[in-house]
Design a protein around this motif. Structure first.
Motif, PDB file in Angstrom:
ATOM      1  N   GLU A 297       0.831  -1.199   0.000  1.00 33.42           N
ATOM      2  CA  GLU A 297       0.000   0.000   0.000  1.00 33.42           C
ATOM      3  C   GLU A 297       0.872   1.257   0.000  1.00 33.42           C
ATOM      4  O   GLU A 297       1.975   1.258   0.538  1.00 33.42           O
ATOM      5  N   PRO A 298       0.369   2.341  -0.625  1.00 32.83           N
ATOM      6  CA  PRO A 298       1.178   3.567  -0.675  1.00 32.83           C
ATOM      7  C   PRO A 298       1.443   4.122   0.716  1.00 32.83           C
ATOM      8  O   PRO A 298       0.514   4.232   1.530  1.00 32.83           O
ATOM      9  N   PRO A 299       2.680   4.465   1.024  1.00 35.40           N
ATOM     10  CA  PRO A 299       2.981   5.064   2.329  1.00 35.40           C
ATOM     11  C   PRO A 299       2.385   6.465   2.420  1.00 35.40           C
ATOM     12  O   PRO A 299       2.011   7.084   1.414  1.00 35.40           O
ATOM     13  N   ASP A 300       2.313   6.967   3.649  1.00 31.64           N
ATOM     14  CA  ASP A 300       1.725   8.286   3.875  1.00 31.64           C
ATOM     15  C   ASP A 300       2.437   9.363   3.061  1.00 31.64           C
ATOM     16  O   ASP A 300       1.803  10.320   2.610  1.00 31.64           O
ATOM     17  N   ALA A 301       3.744   9.227   2.872  1.00 26.03           N
ATOM     18  CA  ALA A 301       4.487  10.241   2.123  1.00 26.03           C
ATOM     19  C   ALA A 301       3.992  10.343   0.688  1.00 26.03           C
ATOM     20  O   ALA A 301       3.913  11.437   0.116  1.00 26.03           O
ATOM     21  N   VAL A 302       3.650   9.211   0.076  1.00 33.20           N
ATOM     22  CA  VAL A 302       3.135   9.225  -1.297  1.00 33.20           C
ATOM     23  C   VAL A 302       1.793   9.941  -1.354  1.00 33.20           C
ATOM     24  O   VAL A 302       1.542  10.771  -2.239  1.00 33.20           O
ATOM     25  N   LEU A 303       0.918   9.644  -0.402  1.00 28.05           N
ATOM     26  CA  LEU A 303      -0.392  10.281  -0.379  1.00 28.05           C
ATOM     27  C   LEU A 303      -0.273  11.773  -0.124  1.00 28.05           C
ATOM     28  O   LEU A 303      -1.027  12.575  -0.718  1.00 28.05           O
ATOM     29  N   ARG A 304       0.641  12.162   0.726  1.00 35.16           N
ATOM     30  CA  ARG A 304       0.846  13.585   0.994  1.00 35.16           C
ATOM     31  C   ARG A 304       1.385  14.294  -0.245  1.00 35.16           C
ATOM     32  O   ARG A 304       0.938  15.400  -0.588  1.00 35.16           O
ATOM     33  N   CYS A 305       2.315  13.666  -0.949  1.00 37.84           N
ATOM     34  CA  CYS A 305       2.845  14.256  -2.176  1.00 37.84           C
ATOM     35  C   CYS A 305       1.746  14.392  -3.235  1.00 37.84           C
ATOM     36  O   CYS A 305       1.672  15.410  -3.934  1.00 37.84           O
ATOM     37  N   ARG A 306       0.891  13.396  -3.347  1.00 39.89           N
ATOM     38  CA  ARG A 306      -0.211  13.487  -4.309  1.00 39.89           C
ATOM     39  C   ARG A 306      -1.134  14.648  -3.959  1.00 39.89           C
ATOM     40  O   ARG A 306      -1.585  15.390  -4.847  1.00 39.89           O
ATOM     41  N   GLU A 307      -1.399  14.821  -2.675  1.00 39.27           N
ATOM     42  CA  GLU A 307      -2.256  15.928  -2.234  1.00 39.27           C
ATOM     43  C   GLU A 307      -1.646  17.274  -2.613  1.00 39.27           C
ATOM     44  O   GLU A 307      -2.345  18.163  -3.122  1.00 39.27           O
ATOM     45  N   LEU A 308      -0.351  17.431  -2.381  1.00 41.38           N
ATOM     46  CA  LEU A 308       0.323  18.689  -2.713  1.00 41.38           C
ATOM     47  C   LEU A 308       0.300  18.946  -4.222  1.00 41.38           C
ATOM     48  O   LEU A 308       0.070  20.077  -4.673  1.00 41.38           O
ATOM     49  N   LEU A 309       0.533  17.905  -5.006  1.00 38.79           N
ATOM     50  CA  LEU A 309       0.565  18.057  -6.455  1.00 38.79           C
ATOM     51  C   LEU A 309      -0.819  18.377  -7.012  1.00 38.79           C
ATOM     52  O   LEU A 309      -0.970  19.247  -7.880  1.00 38.79           O
ATOM     53  N   GLU A 310      -1.833  17.665  -6.523  1.00 39.56           N
ATOM     54  CA  GLU A 310      -3.185  17.891  -7.041  1.00 39.56           C
ATOM     55  C   GLU A 310      -3.696  19.279  -6.679  1.00 39.56           C
ATOM     56  O   GLU A 310      -4.484  19.872  -7.437  1.00 39.56           O
ATOM     57  N   ARG A 311      -3.232  19.803  -5.568  1.00 40.43           N
ATOM     58  CA  ARG A 311      -3.678  21.128  -5.146  1.00 40.43           C
ATOM     59  C   ARG A 311      -3.243  22.195  -6.150  1.00 40.43           C
ATOM     60  O   ARG A 311      -3.951  23.179  -6.370  1.00 40.43           O
ATOM     61  N   GLU A 312      -2.083  21.998  -6.781  1.00 40.82           N
ATOM     62  CA  GLU A 312      -1.557  23.000  -7.705  1.00 40.82           C
ATOM     63  C   GLU A 312      -1.659  22.597  -9.173  1.00 40.82           C
ATOM     64  O   GLU A 312      -1.752  23.465 -10.041  1.00 40.82           O
TER      65      GLU A 312
END
Length: 280
Positions: free
Chosen positions: A96-111
Motif C-alpha cells: 500500500e502507498p505510504p503516507d508520504a506518497v499520499l501527501r505528495c499526491r495531495e500537494l501536487l493535485e492542489r496545484e
C-alpha cells in the motif's frame, strides 16, 4: 551485486530519507541501484530533478531509506514542499502507498490538478541468474536463442503482431539492444528484449505468446537475456502490482525486490520512460 559503469556519475538527489548508520552489517545499501534505475528510466537534470515530463514525482521505497525525485517541470516552491514531506524509514516496502506518497499526491493535485498514482515493484537481476539460467520449460518443445548466437538474426520467425515490421527487423539485427527469444516452428513463444538502457543500467521487457504462457518460457528468455549482456551494468526487471504473470516470472527466477517505485504522473502517462538509441 553488480555495479554499473556510470556509478560515479550520479547527480545530487532531491532528498533521501534516513538509513541505518551501520554500513558494515546487513544487506548492501540499495539506494545506488535505485538511483541507477531512475537515471535509466527517466534521467535527471543538473538539479537532480526527473528528466521526463510525464512524471511529477517518483518516490522510491527500498528496504533501507526512501528517496524522492521531483519533476524538472515542477515549480521550485512546490518542489521544496515535496522535499519537506517526511519520508519512510528503512522499513521493508509494503503493497500500500505510504503516507508520504499520499501527501505528495495531495500537494501536487492542489496545484496541478489530477494526478495518476501507480506503483512499480522493481527487481534486480543478479549475476547468479546469468549463470544458473531458468527452470526448464515444460509443455511445448522449443529452443531459446540469443541475439549474439550465430545466425540468430536470420531465423525464419513469424513476427508477433505486437511488433511493427520495422521495429522487428531492427530488433533481430541487434539495433535495439540484447534480446533472447524462445521459438518453435517459426513461432515466437516468448521474448525478452531491452526497451530502455543507459550507462547506468538496463531494463528487461518481456512478451509471451498467449498460448505459451505458464510454461516457463518467460523465465527462460529473461535469464538468457541477462546472460547476453556485453557488460556488467545493473539489470532491472520491473512489473506492476496487478500483473500476476510478470510477478510470477520474478518469483520463479528468485529476483530480489529492490524497491517499490511510486509514480505520481500526468493522467494516462504513467507508463512512459525515456527513449534512447541502444549503445553498447
Amino acid at each position: 551485486m553488480r555495479s554499473g559503469a556510470g556509478a560515479a556519475r550520479f547527480r545530487p538527489l532531491v532528498r533521501s530519507g534516513p538509513v541505518d548508520a551501520d554500513t558494515t552489517a546487513g544487506p548492501p545499501d540499495p539506494r545506488p541501484l535505485v538511483r541507477a534505475q531512475v537515471e535509466t528510466l527517466w534521467g535527471t537534470d543538473a538539479r537532480g530533478r526527473l528528466g521526463h515530463p510525464a512524471h511529477h514525482a517518483v518516490l522510491a521505497v527500498p528496504g533501507g531509506g526512501a528517496q524522492l525525485w521531483a519533476g524538472g517541470h515542477i515549480p521550485d516552491g512546490l518542489a521544496a514542499r515535496l522535499a519537506a514531506v517526511p519520508l519512510p524509514d528503512g522499513a521493508e516496502p509494503g503493497e500500500e502507498p505510504p503516507d508520504a506518497v499520499l501527501r505528495c499526491r495531495e500537494l501536487l493535485e492542489r496545484e496541478l490538478g489530477a494526478v495518476e498514482l501507480s506503483c512499480v515493484p522493481s527487481h534486480l537481476v543478479p549475476a547468479g541468474v546469468r549463470a544458473a539460467g531458468a527452470p526448464a520449460p515444460g509443455g511445448e518443445a522449443g529452443q531459446v536463442v540469443r541475439y549474439d548466437d550465430p545466425g540468430a538474426g536470420r531465423l525464419p520467425l513469424v513476427r508477433p503482431e505486437v511488433w511493427e515490421p520495422d521495429e522487428w527487423r531492427a530488433l533481430l539485427a541487434g539495433e535495439l539492444g540484447p534480446w533472447a527469444l524462445a521459438h518453435h516452428g517459426g513461432r515466437v513463444l516468448a521474448l525478452c528484449f531491452t526497451p530502455v538502457a543507459s550507462p547506468y543500467g538496463a531494463e528487461a521487457g518481456v512478451w509471451t505468446h498467449p498460448d505459451a504462457r505458464r510454461r516457463g518460457w518467460a523465465s527462460a528468455v529473461t535469464a538468457a537475456w541477462a546472460s547476453a549482456f556485453p557488460d556488467d551494468r545493473p539489470l532491472f526487471y520491473s512489473t506492476t502490482r496487478d500483473n500476476r504473470s510478470s510477478r510470477h516470472v520474478a518469483a520463479r527466477l528468485g529476483l530480489p525486490l529492490l524497491a517499490r517505485l511510486w509514480k505520481l504522473s500526468r493522467p494516462g502517462r504513467s507508463g512512459e520512460h525515456r527513449e534512447r538509441p541502444w549503445q553498447a
